[in-house]
Design a protein around this motif. Sequence first.
Motif: not given
Ligand SMILES: Cc1cc2nc3c(=O)[nH]c(=O)nc-3n(C[C@H](O)[C@H](O)[C@H](O)COP(=O)(O)OP(=O)(O)OC[C@H]3O[C@@H](n4cnc5c(N)ncnc54)[C@H](O)[C@@H]3O)c2cc1C
Length: 341
Positions: A53-54, A56, A119
């Motif tokens: 997704g994003g 992160s 995301s």
């Molecule tokens: C500065 C910072 C602050 C943060 N603060 C928090 C916070 O306060 N609380 C918190 O809970 N998290 C926090 N996070 C972690 C992160 O933001 C969350 O976990 C977020 O939901 C990840 O989303 P992503 O789309 O970037 O995930 P990705 O890194 O793209 O994916 C994460 C996981 O989910 C899987 N995935 C992605 N999309 C799907 C989909 N559509 N269906 C099934 N599986 C999928 C991927 O395969 C991977 O295993 C933070 C991160 C950063 C960098």
Amino acid sequence: MTVAVSREYALAPLTTLALPATAAHFCAVTDVESLIQALDYAKQQHLPVLLLGGGSNTVFSGDYPGMVIHLAMTGVRQEAQGQNCLVHAAAGENWNALVEHCLGKGLYGIENLIAIPGSVGAAPVQNIGAYGVELAEVLESVTVWDRQTASLRQLSAQDCKLAYRDSLFKSAEGAHYIIVEVCLRLHTEPRPVLSYDIVKNTLLEQGVDLATVSPEQVSACVARIRGARLPNYQLEPNAGSFFKNPLIPEEEARSLLQRWPDAAHWPMPDGQVKLAAAWLVEQCGWKGQRMGPVGVHPRQSIVLVNYDNGSGAELMALAGAIQLDVRETFGVSLEIEPRVV
Ligand SMILES: Cc1cc2nc3c(=O)[nH]c(=O)nc-3n(C[C@H](O)[C@H](O)[C@H](O)COP(=O)(O)OP(=O)(O)OC[C@H]3O[C@@H](n4cnc5c(N)ncnc54)[C@H](O)[C@@H]3O)c2cc1C
């Protein structure tokens, strides 16, 4: 075959840790049709699939030999339901943009989750949470593409088995589901959550009356706190909290607290005790330390930063050294929070 597949695709710009890694095959999908085509391509080529997704909460410790599918479907719609409103958001929507969109429409319940990167589709994967609110409290259902049956399915919030930074989707049992849409049940009446002292105290310092505080004030307050506490990943690449807060049995906690009475901890309803990973890491002297191009942030001891184009191996070596130190000092195992690929 209409979906465009790239080869040896650079993944660093798609992740907040910006570690150098490539995907042998990569494609971005904007709807279920292109997702199906991408999965067919991977099947024909016998490639493992990784969803992104994003980026992160994903750590690329090296190149990915299979197919990375970047979920980029968009769209948000509302469905009024009395005092509530169901908000259906596509997996590729940006989570923070969704929070702001909902606030703008007078829909409440996720304002404390403002400014979390990533995301919408990944939000249920780790049951995102911050400042007293977890996704579990507002999740109604998710629509998934079931890779086993090659069909769309709806899973209720209960089916998703949401727990502390955990869900069905992180287990082998749920690995065949791809979230394509998330449905949230939000309120049309404000219900501010002020369970975190830092939120309450910051509002009070700003002269806000807690009896009449609005969700907009709460979200602005949380965004300000986050901005002051967490490094900006665009300047200091990171993946947020790198370690989960460990849960330990009560007896173990009792003996640990005898030796370290100052240890930050919270008793859980199931009898276990949650320890603050940040406190454990800080006590081991890691806060602000660097190991080559990677290091521990000086303000947040569980945020690992890729300061100077470090590699996944260097970041994982740092994480391993911290885990070892915490285990040897406190007898506690720290679990890595993001997905390590
Ligand atoms: C500065 C910072 C602050 C943060 N603060 C928090 C916070 O306060 N609380 C918190 O809970 N998290 C926090 N996070 C972690 C992160 O933001 C969350 O976990 C977020 O939901 C990840 O989303 P992503 O789309 O970037 O995930 P990705 O890194 O793209 O994916 C994460 C996981 O989910 C899987 N995935 C992605 N999309 C799907 C989909 N559509 N269906 C099934 N599986 C999928 C991927 O395969 C991977 O295993 C933070 C991160 C950063 C960098």
